[in-house]
Write an enzyme that holds these catalytic residues in place. Structure first.
Site, mmCIF file in Angstrom:
data_model
loop_
_atom_site.group_PDB
_atom_site.id
_atom_site.type_symbol
_atom_site.label_atom_id
_atom_site.label_comp_id
_atom_site.label_asym_id
_atom_site.label_seq_id
_atom_site.Cartn_x
_atom_site.Cartn_y
_atom_site.Cartn_z
ATOM 1 C CD GLU A 83 41.382 -21.295 -14.000
ATOM 2 O OE1 GLU A 83 41.305 -22.074 -13.035
ATOM 3 O OE2 GLU A 83 40.639 -21.376 -15.006
ATOM 4 N NE ARG A 93 39.685 -30.881 -24.558
ATOM 5 C CZ ARG A 93 39.320 -30.055 -25.537
ATOM 6 N NH1 ARG A 93 38.810 -30.524 -26.647
ATOM 7 N NH2 ARG A 93 39.442 -28.748 -25.395
ATOM 8 C CB CYS A 146 45.817 -21.747 -19.821
ATOM 9 S SG CYS A 146 45.251 -20.892 -21.314
ATOM 10 C CG HIS A 172 40.916 -20.157 -18.455
ATOM 11 N ND1 HIS A 172 41.465 -21.116 -17.636
ATOM 12 C CD2 HIS A 172 41.441 -20.364 -19.700
ATOM 13 C CE1 HIS A 172 42.289 -21.868 -18.358
ATOM 14 N NE2 HIS A 172 42.293 -21.431 -19.601
#
Ligand code: PCA
Length: 209
Positions: A83, A93, A146, A172
């Site tokens: 990332e 979500r 995260c 990730h």
């Protein structure tokens, strides 16, 4: 060189998280050329004493690392995903492990919109690929825990509360085959995750001797 690796606890109904398995494996095998410490963070957003942020702050306080690499799971990832960016947004979500769920809130009120990772992500990605392990650079760590922990870490390491930390970033990981067997989707074995990540971590140690 002092390096802190963190993983996350399982979340979202799974009993595994590849990031905690990976970090536990590094805790057992060590990392040549570094003084290694590890921590497993709860998947809990916000700033309570039981949050991921609080646990990370305690781990940094204990270890005084110069480099921090955090790992988490992305069930959709097909590659080890380096990332490049954290954004100042929580928009979730699913609920976290404490049942909390945020919509359109900043990670830190008044902080910049985004921070770039301060790890050599391209070199780390390349090292991973050289081992034959699929790896990519990514421009979004999402807007869940995260991203939140990466934003918090980069905010604090830029001359802020984490004075010892010179370099920090987030990776990730695809889910484990054990998880994919239950819910479908792409996966990568722990052995492959270790192979790729081990070679990418060597990029952090080599330049410092
Ligand atoms: N993955 C989630 C949170 C914890 C984890 O391992 C995320 O991508 O935000």
């Amino acid at each position: 060189m002092r390096i802190l690796l963190t993983g996350f606890e399982p979340f979202g109904g799974s009993s595994f998280n590849p990031s905690s398995s990976l970090v536990a494996a590094f805790a057992a095998e060590g990392l040549l050329g570094s003084e290694l410490s590890t921590a497993i963070l709860p998947v809990i957003g916000g700033q309570s004493a039981t949050s991921a942020r609080a646990e990370l702050a305690r781990a940094i306080e204990r270890a005084q690392p110069d480099t921090v690499v955090c790992f988490g799971e992305s069930a959709r990832a097909t590659h080890i995903t380096f990332e490049r960016l954290a954004v100042n947004l929580r928009d979730e979500r699913i609920a976290d492990n404490a049942g909390g769920q945020c919509c359109d809130e900043p990670v830190i009120v008044g902080a910049p919109v985004a921070y770039f990772s301060t790890l050599p992500m391209r070199a780390m990605r390349d090292a991973c690929e050289e081992e034959g392990v699929p790896a990519i650079l990514s421009m979004s760590a999402g807007t869940f825990t995260c991203n939140e922990i990466l934003f918090f870490l980069l905010h604090g390491s830029g001359g802020g509360e984490f004075a010892s930390v010179r370099r920090a970033g987030f990776v990730h990981l695809p889910q484990l085959p054990e998880q994919a067997a239950l819910r479908g989707g792409p996966s990568m074995s722990l052995a492959h995750l270790m192979l790729g990540v081990r070679s990418s971590l060597r990029e952090l140690i080599a330049p410092l001797g």
